[in-house]
Design an enzyme around this catalytic site. Structure first.
Site, mmCIF file in Angstrom:
data_model
loop_
_atom_site.group_PDB
_atom_site.id
_atom_site.type_symbol
_atom_site.label_atom_id
_atom_site.label_comp_id
_atom_site.label_asym_id
_atom_site.label_seq_id
_atom_site.Cartn_x
_atom_site.Cartn_y
_atom_site.Cartn_z
ATOM 1 C CE LYS A 176 -3.775 1.947 2.856
ATOM 2 N NZ LYS A 176 -4.605 1.675 4.051
ATOM 3 C CB SER A 256 -7.811 3.454 3.388
ATOM 4 O OG SER A 256 -6.882 2.865 4.288
ATOM 5 C CB SER A 280 -8.175 0.677 6.437
ATOM 6 O OG SER A 280 -8.874 1.881 6.648
#
Length: 565
Positions: A176, A256, A280
């Site tokens: 990420k 996210s 997330s």
């Protein structure tokens, strides 16, 4: 002016690729997957979503206005171009949807190399991400040295074929883009950090030391979705709108860690790393039918990760099966002196390989409300009961999470400046040093930088809660979160609680309880859904055992139909 520059750059790239095609002669016919990316007009797609029943999926844009994909893909273009479709199809049965153990077995047998494995995933990324009809907008950067690293793994394996290595050795992993990674920018999806260069985060160092190949960085909800209210999940100014491979523009990607979930669903890497403050990892794993672990705070280091909250933040694995999640978790663990919450887990040996203790005799708590309203949950709970578990329905006590946003506000107000002070290498490239600076920077061009607004960032700036008040909020939230689970836990002597997706992520977050989410099937419209197991702190090994045993009742997961070729 920017549009003219992009057009000039596209012409330059087209000319460069024409030269490459001439130089490669007849090979051109074998490489339809390697192409120049061309910006397109996404207005029809945007218009097509304006009546979407989920209001935050009524997008303002899909394509990034910042990222030129050719900057990402051209550095490895020549290598991928020479990898033929015939070779891809030969390798596909050994790699596509396969667990780490099976892939390593093929490599040890000499049927597959680490370089070929890396090329296989690059081929898939280039094939789908350079096509505007299939792109998920998930890849923000690729490691330009990934193939050289894979070649070195092959040389090392040839020199020492019987050496004991971590199972993650040679496995291409995506991170990420809020996780510091040397050689690639770490942007958190924000234009303010677009050119942010750093060294490796602690977990990136651990991955490299165990032999993993960091393949690249993936999109996310900007600032880990603590930026705007009611805005799309999976959107960032740098990467544009992440899309779900099970239904582009139909199903949310989750956030996210949207890029981590979509990339693994589409088989762009062996595994990915996401981060979670509250939901997330659990949310995008569930939305993309992959496995995700939100570990106990302190199990994995947070050093070198763009923060929201030092109280609640944690990285975690996202994979296609439970055993791989355990392998990735193990490869990243270790005490980090720079992270005050980091601890040694006390787990040793091959604990990440589920012992297949099964579900027999386990006491599992299930939510009465979910049983009543969710037919898929009810059906899967019954399967678990038939596998030998004792199912205990319960109603949780009513507790509130008052102060949750305040906790995130004040943590980020203090934690982000520390990251910007200690991790940024190029002060000329990153000129912000506080949340207030980020807000001011975005206001200079709000249409480009924050098209959905920045209400949450603005809320941080004006929040005047002091540190004594914050500590009281922290303690109260943790007490309430633990009471939510512990009341039925102690009354019924539970081994774990079963939830759906990220439905109870907030309670688990403030309670500091780990969670594992595992695919459990699909709704009638095809939307993926997961079973989520919640346990007590540092019971990750129990979660892995339970999740693996549940997985064996399947198969529950299927790859997205448009990404199987």
């Amino acid at each position: 002016m920017e549009a003219i520059q992009r057009k000039v750059k596209a012409v330059f790239y087209a000319l460069a690729l024409t030269i490459l095609f001439i130089a490669s002669g007849c090979r051109q016919e074998k490489e339809p997957q390697a192409r120049i990316w061309e910006p397109y007009n996404d207005s029809l797609e945007v218009a097509g979503n304006q009546d979407h029943p989920v209001e935050r999926m009524r997008y303002k844009l899909i394509q990034s206005k910042i990222l030129d994909k050719n900057d990402v893909f051209l550095p490895l273009y020549e290598e991928v171009k020479t990898f033929s479709r015939e070779e891809y199809l030969r390798l596909k049965p050994m790699v596509f949807e396969q667990p780490i153990a099976a892939i390593q077995k093929h490599i040890k047998a000499g049927d597959l190399s680490y370089e070929e494995l890396t090329l296989f995933y690059l081929y898939r990324i280039y094939t789908y991400e350079l096509d505007n009809e299939t792109t998920l907008n998930t890849i923000l950067a690729l490691n330009p040295s990934c193939l050289q690293e894979a070649q070195e793994k092959d040389r090392l394996a040839a020199r020492e074929p019987d050496a004991s290595r971590h199972p993650i050795f040679g496995m291409p992993i995506l991170l990420k883009d809020n996780i510091n990674t040397a050689g690639m920018p770490t942007t958190a999806g924000a234009i303010a950090l677009k050119d942010n260069t750093t060294g490796d985060s602690f977990i990136a160092e651990r991955l490299r030391s165990n032999g993993a190949i960091i393949l690249g960085k993936v999109n996310l909800s900007e600032w880990a979705y603590f930026m705007c209210r009611g805005c799309p999940v999976g959107y960032s100014a740098v990467g544009g709108q992440t899309l779900n491979p099970y239904g582009r523009r139909i199903f949310e990607s989750g956030g996210s860690s949207s890029g981590s979930g979509t990339a693994i669903a589409a088989n762009y890497a062996v595994a990915a790393v996401g981060t979670e403050t509250s939901g997330s990892i659990l949310s995008p794993s569930s939305q993309n039918s992959v496995v995700g672990i939100k570990p106990t705070i302190g199990f994995l280091s947070r050093s070198g990760i763009v923060p929201i909250s030092s109280t609640l933040d944690t990285p975690g694995p996202m994979t296609r099966n439970v055993a791989d999640a355990g392998i990735l978790l193990d490869a990243m663990k270790g005490r980090d002196a720079a992270d005050a919450k980091s601890v040694e887990t006390g787990m040793s040996g091959m604990w990440y390989q589920p012992e297949q203790k099964g579900l027999q005799g386990k006491r599992l708590g299930v939510f009465k409300g979910l049983l009543e309203r969710d037919s898929l949950y009810r059906e899967q709970v019954e399967r678990i009961r038939q596998a030998g578990s004792e199912i205990i329905p319960f109603d949780p006590p009513e507790v509130n999470l008052d102060g949750f946003i305040t906790l995130l506000n004040i943590d980020m107000k203090h934690d982000l400046p520390m990251y910007l002070k200690n991790q940024i290498r190029d002060r000329d490239a990153v000129r912000v040093s506080s949340v207030a600076d980020v807000v001011a920077f975005n206001r200079e061009d709000s249409l480009l930088r924050v098209p959905y607004g920045q209400a949450l960032l603005e809320g941080i700036v004006v929040d005047s809660t002091n540190m004594d008040e914050l500590e009281g909020i922290r303690m109260q939230l943790e007490e309430n979160g633990r009471r939510y689970f512990d009341t039925p836990w102690e009354e019924h002597q539970l081994d774990a609680v079963l939830s759906v997706n990220n439905y109870h992520a907030g309670y688990a977050a403030v309670a500091k309880y780990p969670a594992l989410t595992v695919p459990m099937g699909y709704r009638d419209d095809g939307e993926p859904t997961n079973m989520t197991f919640i346990a007590k702190p540092f019971e990750e090994d129990k979660l892995l055992d339970l999740g693996h045993a549940y997985e064996q009742l399947g198969p529950m997961r299927r790859p997205p139909a448009g990404y199987t070729e």
